[in-house]
Design a protein around this motif. Structure first.
Motif, PDB file in Angstrom:
ATOM      1  N   GLY A  26       0.812  -1.215   0.000  1.00 26.48           N
ATOM      2  CA  GLY A  26       0.000   0.000   0.000  1.00 26.48           C
ATOM      3  C   GLY A  26       0.839   1.256   0.000  1.00 26.48           C
ATOM      4  O   GLY A  26       0.562   2.204  -0.743  1.00 26.48           O
ATOM      5  N   ASN A  27       1.888   1.255   0.819  1.00 31.81           N
ATOM      6  CA  ASN A  27       2.774   2.423   0.870  1.00 31.81           C
ATOM      7  C   ASN A  27       3.477   2.640  -0.463  1.00 31.81           C
ATOM      8  O   ASN A  27       3.678   3.784  -0.890  1.00 31.81           O
ATOM      9  N   ARG A  28       3.869   1.541  -1.114  1.00 33.30           N
ATOM     10  CA  ARG A  28       4.533   1.656  -2.406  1.00 33.30           C
ATOM     11  C   ARG A  28       3.575   2.228  -3.452  1.00 33.30           C
ATOM     12  O   ARG A  28       3.955   3.080  -4.263  1.00 33.30           O
ATOM     13  N   LEU A  29       2.320   1.794  -3.411  1.00 33.90           N
ATOM     14  CA  LEU A  29       1.326   2.320  -4.352  1.00 33.90           C
ATOM     15  C   LEU A  29       1.079   3.813  -4.111  1.00 33.90           C
ATOM     16  O   LEU A  29       0.963   4.595  -5.057  1.00 33.90           O
ATOM     17  N   VAL A  30       1.009   4.199  -2.862  1.00 39.28           N
ATOM     18  CA  VAL A  30       0.818   5.616  -2.534  1.00 39.28           C
ATOM     19  C   VAL A  30       1.988   6.432  -3.053  1.00 39.28           C
ATOM     20  O   VAL A  30       1.810   7.507  -3.651  1.00 39.28           O
ATOM     21  N   LYS A  31       3.200   5.914  -2.850  1.00 41.06           N
ATOM     22  CA  LYS A  31       4.397   6.626  -3.310  1.00 41.06           C
ATOM     23  C   LYS A  31       4.395   6.748  -4.831  1.00 41.06           C
ATOM     24  O   LYS A  31       4.722   7.811  -5.382  1.00 41.06           O
ATOM     25  N   GLN A  32       3.997   5.689  -5.531  1.00 38.66           N
ATOM     26  CA  GLN A  32       3.941   5.728  -6.988  1.00 38.66           C
ATOM     27  C   GLN A  32       2.891   6.735  -7.464  1.00 38.66           C
ATOM     28  O   GLN A  32       3.121   7.484  -8.420  1.00 38.66           O
ATOM     29  N   GLN A  33       1.758   6.773  -6.792  1.00 33.38           N
ATOM     30  CA  GLN A  33       0.704   7.692  -7.196  1.00 33.38           C
ATOM     31  C   GLN A  33       1.097   9.139  -6.904  1.00 33.38           C
ATOM     32  O   GLN A  33       0.759  10.033  -7.687  1.00 33.38           O
ATOM     33  N   LYS A  35       4.104  10.244  -7.063  1.00 28.13           N
ATOM     34  CA  LYS A  35       5.044  10.567  -8.139  1.00 28.13           C
ATOM     35  C   LYS A  35       4.278  10.882  -9.423  1.00 28.13           C
ATOM     36  O   LYS A  35       4.643  11.794 -10.173  1.00 28.13           O
ATOM     37  N   GLY A  36       3.198  10.127  -9.671  1.00 27.92           N
ATOM     38  CA  GLY A  36       2.380  10.390 -10.844  1.00 27.92           C
ATOM     39  C   GLY A  36       1.737  11.764 -10.802  1.00 27.92           C
ATOM     40  O   GLY A  36       1.687  12.476 -11.808  1.00 27.92           O
ATOM     41  N   VAL A  37       1.256  12.155  -9.631  1.00 24.91           N
ATOM     42  CA  VAL A  37       0.671  13.492  -9.462  1.00 24.91           C
ATOM     43  C   VAL A  37       1.712  14.564  -9.730  1.00 24.91           C
ATOM     44  O   VAL A  37       1.445  15.568 -10.409  1.00 24.91           O
ATOM     45  N   SER A  38       2.930  14.362  -9.209  1.00 27.32           N
ATOM     46  CA  SER A  38       4.005  15.333  -9.431  1.00 27.32           C
ATOM     47  C   SER A  38       4.327  15.479 -10.915  1.00 27.32           C
ATOM     48  O   SER A  38       4.554  16.587 -11.414  1.00 27.32           O
ATOM     49  N   THR A  39       4.327  14.348 -11.633  1.00 31.77           N
ATOM     50  CA  THR A  39       4.611  14.379 -13.068  1.00 31.77           C
ATOM     51  C   THR A  39       3.546  15.137 -13.835  1.00 31.77           C
ATOM     52  O   THR A  39       3.848  15.850 -14.798  1.00 31.77           O
ATOM     53  N   LEU A  40       2.302  15.032 -13.412  1.00 33.53           N
ATOM     54  CA  LEU A  40       1.185  15.649 -14.126  1.00 33.53           C
ATOM     55  C   LEU A  40       0.894  17.076 -13.682  1.00 33.53           C
ATOM     56  O   LEU A  40       0.129  17.782 -14.340  1.00 33.53           O
ATOM     57  N   THR A  41       1.485  17.510 -12.581  1.00 30.71           N
ATOM     58  CA  THR A  41       1.223  18.859 -12.085  1.00 30.71           C
ATOM     59  C   THR A  41       1.875  19.892 -13.003  1.00 30.71           C
ATOM     60  O   THR A  41       3.066  19.816 -13.289  1.00 30.71           O
ATOM     61  N   PRO A  42       1.124  20.875 -13.496  1.00 31.80           N
ATOM     62  CA  PRO A  42       1.687  21.850 -14.447  1.00 31.80           C
ATOM     63  C   PRO A  42       2.613  22.857 -13.782  1.00 31.80           C
ATOM     64  O   PRO A  42       2.519  23.131 -12.580  1.00 31.80           O
ATOM     65  N   VAL A  43       3.493  23.412 -14.600  1.00 35.41           N
ATOM     66  CA  VAL A  43       4.405  24.468 -14.153  1.00 35.41           C
ATOM     67  C   VAL A  43       3.781  25.825 -14.489  1.00 35.41           C
ATOM     68  O   VAL A  43       2.892  25.919 -15.334  1.00 35.41           O
ATOM     69  N   PRO A  44       4.234  26.911 -13.853  1.00 33.99           N
ATOM     70  CA  PRO A  44       3.711  28.244 -14.196  1.00 33.99           C
ATOM     71  C   PRO A  44       4.087  28.633 -15.622  1.00 33.99           C
ATOM     72  O   PRO A  44       5.144  28.273 -16.127  1.00 33.99           O
ATOM     73  N   GLU A 172     -12.512  14.536 -17.048  1.00 33.20           N
ATOM     74  CA  GLU A 172     -11.120  14.657 -16.606  1.00 33.20           C
ATOM     75  C   GLU A 172     -10.990  14.326 -15.124  1.00 33.20           C
ATOM     76  O   GLU A 172     -10.067  13.635 -14.700  1.00 33.20           O
ATOM     77  N   PHE A 173     -11.939  14.815 -14.323  1.00 34.82           N
ATOM     78  CA  PHE A 173     -11.883  14.535 -12.886  1.00 34.82           C
ATOM     79  C   PHE A 173     -11.994  13.040 -12.610  1.00 34.82           C
ATOM     80  O   PHE A 173     -11.248  12.486 -11.791  1.00 34.82           O
ATOM     81  N   ASN A 174     -12.910  12.358 -13.281  1.00 34.75           N
ATOM     82  CA  ASN A 174     -13.088  10.918 -13.068  1.00 34.75           C
ATOM     83  C   ASN A 174     -11.843  10.135 -13.458  1.00 34.75           C
ATOM     84  O   ASN A 174     -11.499   9.133 -12.819  1.00 34.75           O
ATOM     85  N   THR A 175     -11.146  10.601 -14.491  1.00 40.36           N
ATOM     86  CA  THR A 175      -9.900   9.952 -14.887  1.00 40.36           C
ATOM     87  C   THR A 175      -8.882   9.992 -13.756  1.00 40.36           C
ATOM     88  O   THR A 175      -8.253   8.979 -13.422  1.00 40.36           O
ATOM     89  N   TYR A 176      -8.717  11.162 -13.140  1.00 44.12           N
ATOM     90  CA  TYR A 176      -7.746  11.299 -12.052  1.00 44.12           C
ATOM     91  C   TYR A 176      -8.204  10.560 -10.797  1.00 44.12           C
ATOM     92  O   TYR A 176      -7.389   9.987 -10.071  1.00 44.12           O
ATOM     93  N   ARG A 177      -9.512  10.572 -10.528  1.00 43.91           N
ATOM     94  CA  ARG A 177     -10.024   9.909  -9.336  1.00 43.91           C
ATOM     95  C   ARG A 177      -9.740   8.408  -9.380  1.00 43.91           C
ATOM     96  O   ARG A 177      -9.369   7.795  -8.383  1.00 43.91           O
ATOM     97  N   GLU A 186      -8.424  15.683  -1.607  1.00 38.72           N
ATOM     98  CA  GLU A 186      -7.916  17.054  -1.747  1.00 38.72           C
ATOM     99  C   GLU A 186      -6.745  17.112  -2.729  1.00 38.72           C
ATOM    100  O   GLU A 186      -6.599  18.079  -3.484  1.00 38.72           O
ATOM    101  N   VAL A 187      -5.906  16.081  -2.721  1.00 38.20           N
ATOM    102  CA  VAL A 187      -4.754  16.031  -3.623  1.00 38.20           C
ATOM    103  C   VAL A 187      -5.229  15.909  -5.062  1.00 38.20           C
ATOM    104  O   VAL A 187      -4.741  16.601  -5.962  1.00 38.20           O
ATOM    105  N   VAL A 188      -6.207  15.040  -5.289  1.00 38.02           N
ATOM    106  CA  VAL A 188      -6.736  14.843  -6.638  1.00 38.02           C
ATOM    107  C   VAL A 188      -7.447  16.105  -7.124  1.00 38.02           C
ATOM    108  O   VAL A 188      -7.297  16.522  -8.274  1.00 38.02           O
TER     109      VAL A 188
END
Length: 282
Positions: A26-33, A35-44, A172-177, A186-188
């Motif tokens: 579970g912890n590994r999955l959380v860490k992977q997810q 990382k996925g959020v960080s990859t998808l988060t846009p820059v200014p 788009e929201f359902n895809t991320y959820r 809140e993170v999603v």
């Protein structure tokens, strides 16, 4: 009772080990997810240079929202104003211009075509653009999520006219959820809101770029057709074209008539002789 003690202890040990393994997975999955959020988060989105020091020059926009867009978004005026504020946060320090909405109108379209070329032709027939620097049409959203900016907007090349589609927020929201089911809501939500805001801004800047003469590029930048969250500015050649285009935007028609030859000269200087400035739709 004592004879069953080893079995009981063995069961407890196996249960503890099982819980530990599940927790580790579970912890590994959380860490992977995460990382996925960080990859998808846009820059200014910001110009890689010092801001312009002079007061901004206003550029006038008239907006038309069709019936489907208005029904899909009851607060479309507020959303548009917020988008223009975000665009000005980028354009004013970079180019010394400020987009100003001079009027917003209901747009009862004459046809039912979903083709963006037809939509722009209808918009041109509705408002030729006299007395404005851009005419923006807001039209119905796509039925599904898309990362292609030209599914979300289109413009007549070197013109005043562009259309922007509404965004399919729920898809788009359902895809991320589903993808980040191990993370707090809140993170999603934060990821979703940042992505929608960034994509809307890039779509507007991309289409404004076309109206000024900027062309597609494979470089990860605003004029790349495929959306990418780490895009922060125009590629240098398109930045030069947008700078030139804004210099003439808002000028008298005679002065504006000088723009296309200057654009062609700029394209030649940048080594893009193959670009046809007569391309009608981008």
């Amino acid at each position: 009772m004592a004879r069953h003690a080893p079995c009981t202890l063995r069961f407890l040990w196996l249960a503890t080990l099982g819980f530990a393994l599940l927790s580790c997975v579970g912890n590994r999955l959380v860490k992977q997810q995460r990382k996925g959020v960080s990859t998808l988060t846009p820059v200014p989105v910001i110009a890689p240079r010092p801001p312009v020091a002079t007061p901004p020059r206003p550029l006038r926009i008239r907006v038309y929202a069709d019936g489907e867009h208005r029904s899909e978004s009851s607060d479309w005026e507020r959303k548009l104003r917020r988008l223009i504020v975000r665009a000005n946060d980028v354009l004013t320090p970079a180019y010394g211009v400020e987009l100003v909405i001079v009027s917003m109108h209901d747009w009862e379209r004459g046809g039912a075509s979903s083709d963006v070329g037809d939509m722009i032709s209808e918009l041109e027939a509705r408002d030729a653009g006299e007395g404005a620097d851009w005419i923006i049409g807001l039209v119905t959203q796509l039925p599904k999520e898309s990362s292609n900016l030209h599914d979300l907007g289109a413009a007549r090349y070197v013109s005043k006219h562009l259309v922007i589609r509404g965004s399919n927020d729920l898809a788009e929201f359902n895809t991320y959820r589903k993808r980040f089911d191990r993370l707090d809501e809140e993170v999603v939500n934060a990821l979703y809101e940042a992505r929608v805001s960034h994509k809307q801004l890039l779509t507007l800047l991309h289409e404004l770029g076309h109206t000024l003469g900027a062309f597609h590029t494979d470089v990860e930048s605003i004029m790349r057709p495929q959306y990418a969250p780490k895009v922060s500015w125009f590629a240098p050649h398109n930045d030069a074209i947008v700078t030139l285009g804004l210099k003439f935007r808002g000028k008298e028609p005679v002065e504006y008539g000088e723009y296309k030859p200057r654009l062609i000269e700029t394209l030649r200087r940048l080594g893009q002789d193959g670009v046809d400035v007569r391309v009608p739709l981008q």
